[in-house]
Write a protein that holds these residues in place. Sequence first.
Motif, PDB file in Angstrom:
ATOM      1  N   TRP A 150     -66.861 123.169 -31.110  1.00  0.00           N
ATOM      2  CA  TRP A 150     -67.330 124.272 -31.936  1.00  0.00           C
ATOM      3  C   TRP A 150     -66.247 125.343 -32.034  1.00  0.00           C
ATOM      4  O   TRP A 150     -65.674 125.763 -31.035  1.00  0.00           O
ATOM      5  CB  TRP A 150     -68.600 124.885 -31.336  1.00  0.00           C
ATOM      6  N   GLY A 151     -65.954 125.768 -33.271  1.00  0.00           N
ATOM      7  CA  GLY A 151     -64.996 126.830 -33.489  1.00  0.00           C
ATOM      8  C   GLY A 151     -63.551 126.388 -33.559  1.00  0.00           C
ATOM      9  O   GLY A 151     -62.670 127.199 -33.877  1.00  0.00           O
ATOM     10  N   LYS A 152     -63.271 125.126 -33.276  1.00  0.00           N
ATOM     11  CA  LYS A 152     -61.890 124.651 -33.326  1.00  0.00           C
ATOM     12  C   LYS A 152     -61.382 124.637 -34.758  1.00  0.00           C
ATOM     13  O   LYS A 152     -60.201 124.911 -35.022  1.00  0.00           O
ATOM     14  CB  LYS A 152     -61.783 123.257 -32.709  1.00  0.00           C
ATOM     15  N   LEU A 153     -62.270 124.308 -35.680  1.00  0.00           N
ATOM     16  CA  LEU A 153     -61.939 124.318 -37.099  1.00  0.00           C
ATOM     17  C   LEU A 153     -62.647 125.479 -37.777  1.00  0.00           C
ATOM     18  O   LEU A 153     -63.753 125.854 -37.369  1.00  0.00           O
ATOM     19  CB  LEU A 153     -62.383 123.005 -37.759  1.00  0.00           C
ATOM     20  N   ASP A 154     -62.047 126.043 -38.821  1.00  0.00           N
ATOM     21  CA  ASP A 154     -62.760 127.084 -39.553  1.00  0.00           C
ATOM     22  C   ASP A 154     -63.863 126.441 -40.391  1.00  0.00           C
ATOM     23  O   ASP A 154     -63.970 125.211 -40.479  1.00  0.00           O
ATOM     24  CB  ASP A 154     -61.808 127.942 -40.392  1.00  0.00           C
ATOM     25  N   TYR A 155     -64.678 127.270 -41.007  1.00  0.00           N
ATOM     26  CA  TYR A 155     -65.883 126.761 -41.663  1.00  0.00           C
ATOM     27  C   TYR A 155     -65.593 125.804 -42.808  1.00  0.00           C
ATOM     28  O   TYR A 155     -66.351 124.848 -43.054  1.00  0.00           O
ATOM     29  CB  TYR A 155     -66.761 127.927 -42.135  1.00  0.00           C
ATOM     30  N   LEU A 156     -64.485 125.999 -43.519  1.00  0.00           N
ATOM     31  CA  LEU A 156     -64.143 125.106 -44.618  1.00  0.00           C
ATOM     32  C   LEU A 156     -63.512 123.810 -44.119  1.00  0.00           C
ATOM     33  O   LEU A 156     -63.819 122.732 -44.616  1.00  0.00           O
ATOM     34  CB  LEU A 156     -63.194 125.817 -45.588  1.00  0.00           C
ATOM     35  N   ALA A 157     -62.655 123.935 -43.117  1.00  0.00           N
ATOM     36  CA  ALA A 157     -62.028 122.736 -42.542  1.00  0.00           C
ATOM     37  C   ALA A 157     -63.075 121.835 -41.895  1.00  0.00           C
ATOM     38  O   ALA A 157     -62.968 120.606 -41.944  1.00  0.00           O
ATOM     39  CB  ALA A 157     -60.966 123.141 -41.521  1.00  0.00           C
ATOM     40  N   GLN A 158     -64.104 122.439 -41.301  1.00  0.00           N
ATOM     41  CA  GLN A 158     -65.161 121.643 -40.677  1.00  0.00           C
ATOM     42  C   GLN A 158     -65.927 120.832 -41.727  1.00  0.00           C
ATOM     43  O   GLN A 158     -66.243 119.655 -41.520  1.00  0.00           O
ATOM     44  CB  GLN A 158     -66.139 122.549 -39.921  1.00  0.00           C
ATOM     45  N   GLN A 159     -66.209 121.459 -42.854  1.00  0.00           N
ATOM     46  CA  GLN A 159     -66.886 120.741 -43.930  1.00  0.00           C
ATOM     47  C   GLN A 159     -66.019 119.597 -44.447  1.00  0.00           C
ATOM     48  O   GLN A 159     -66.508 118.508 -44.741  1.00  0.00           O
ATOM     49  CB  GLN A 159     -67.246 121.700 -45.071  1.00  0.00           C
ATOM     50  N   HIS A 160     -64.723 119.848 -44.540  1.00  0.00           N
ATOM     51  CA  HIS A 160     -63.805 118.808 -44.998  1.00  0.00           C
ATOM     52  C   HIS A 160     -63.802 117.624 -44.037  1.00  0.00           C
ATOM     53  O   HIS A 160     -63.769 116.460 -44.457  1.00  0.00           O
ATOM     54  CB  HIS A 160     -62.396 119.400 -45.134  1.00  0.00           C
ATOM     55  N   GLU A 161     -63.841 117.899 -42.736  1.00  0.00           N
ATOM     56  CA  GLU A 161     -63.856 116.830 -41.737  1.00  0.00           C
ATOM     57  C   GLU A 161     -65.132 115.998 -41.822  1.00  0.00           C
ATOM     58  O   GLU A 161     -65.096 114.777 -41.692  1.00  0.00           O
ATOM     59  CB  GLU A 161     -63.705 117.407 -40.330  1.00  0.00           C
ATOM     60  N   ILE A 162     -66.261 116.668 -42.015  1.00  0.00           N
ATOM     61  CA  ILE A 162     -67.523 115.918 -42.166  1.00  0.00           C
ATOM     62  C   ILE A 162     -67.459 115.059 -43.422  1.00  0.00           C
ATOM     63  O   ILE A 162     -67.967 113.934 -43.452  1.00  0.00           O
ATOM     64  CB  ILE A 162     -68.733 116.876 -42.217  1.00  0.00           C
TER      65      ILE A 162
END
Length: 320
Positions: free
Chosen positions: A149-161
């Motif tokens: 949690w928090g390692k990626l910013d909110y946009l990067a996290q969506q991209h990873e999913i």
Amino acid sequence: MKKKLFIPIILLLMVVISACGNKSTNNTDASASASPSQNANEPASTVAASGTITYQSESGPVEVPSSPKRIVALSNAPNVLSLGGTLVGVDQWTNMNPLFKEKLAGVEVVSEADLEKITALDPDLIIAGTEIKNPDELKKIAPTVTYTWGKLDYLAQQHEIGKLLNKEKEAQAWIDDFKQRAEAAGKEIKAKLGENITVSVFETDTKDFYVFGNNWARGTEILYQAMGLNMPEKVKKDALGPGYYTLSQEVIPEYAGDYIVLSRGVADDNAFMKTEIWSNIPAVKNKHVIEIDTKTATYSDPITLEYLLKIFTEGFLGKE
């Protein structure tokens, strides 16, 4: 005589072997060209014949379904929902969020400890946080991918999913569109209210008060990152680094900006809002307070962000 017979037999065998080899090659080529999931520019190691892809997770490569149909999300469930992923199991906190109620109808609530329950759901993919204590047990049930949690910013996290669900293009399309719309709204807000307008994001559970930095949900990513609005210096000093800062009610005015976004439970006691301390804050006097329901504001996924963007646009500009 024996030599004369031997030579034709060898030639015949060579013809048969050659024909079999060509047939095998032709079948392989036909199969490859017929496969809709194979990309000619994609490394062969990322797509397997069994309909899986190799996802490069933060803990290493994981073989996952190229189109998962039964996902148990112990974390990041809202991101999965935003991309149309099919959940069969979800954590209790996401399940309690009113924004996801309809989408989670019939989905089982589970925790990492519910191994038998998760097994019975027959998942083909499990998503969890790296803080879980039993990752090896979950991996025995289905391919498991974990995120810090928090390692990626909110946009990067969506991209990873998006990459995990083989929907990277859809994820990136939303990211590009959201950034453009939020930035445009921020420029319009500054044009109307002033370039140096400040915004504070407070939260209360009737007992404690908090002020947030720029990456702790409650719409902070929208306001400070996407829209580019300013936070008061006091907030920047105490909350920007750690993400949030606990306040006593007496010092709230010191952290209040020109506008206040107030996160609280709609059914909670609002007696503090009738106190002299709160009532005398300039933003309160000027009716520059935008209220949001804490239950719907604690994630930073596309569904939540779209919901809050609409509230903020109306709150600052007086329009949807």
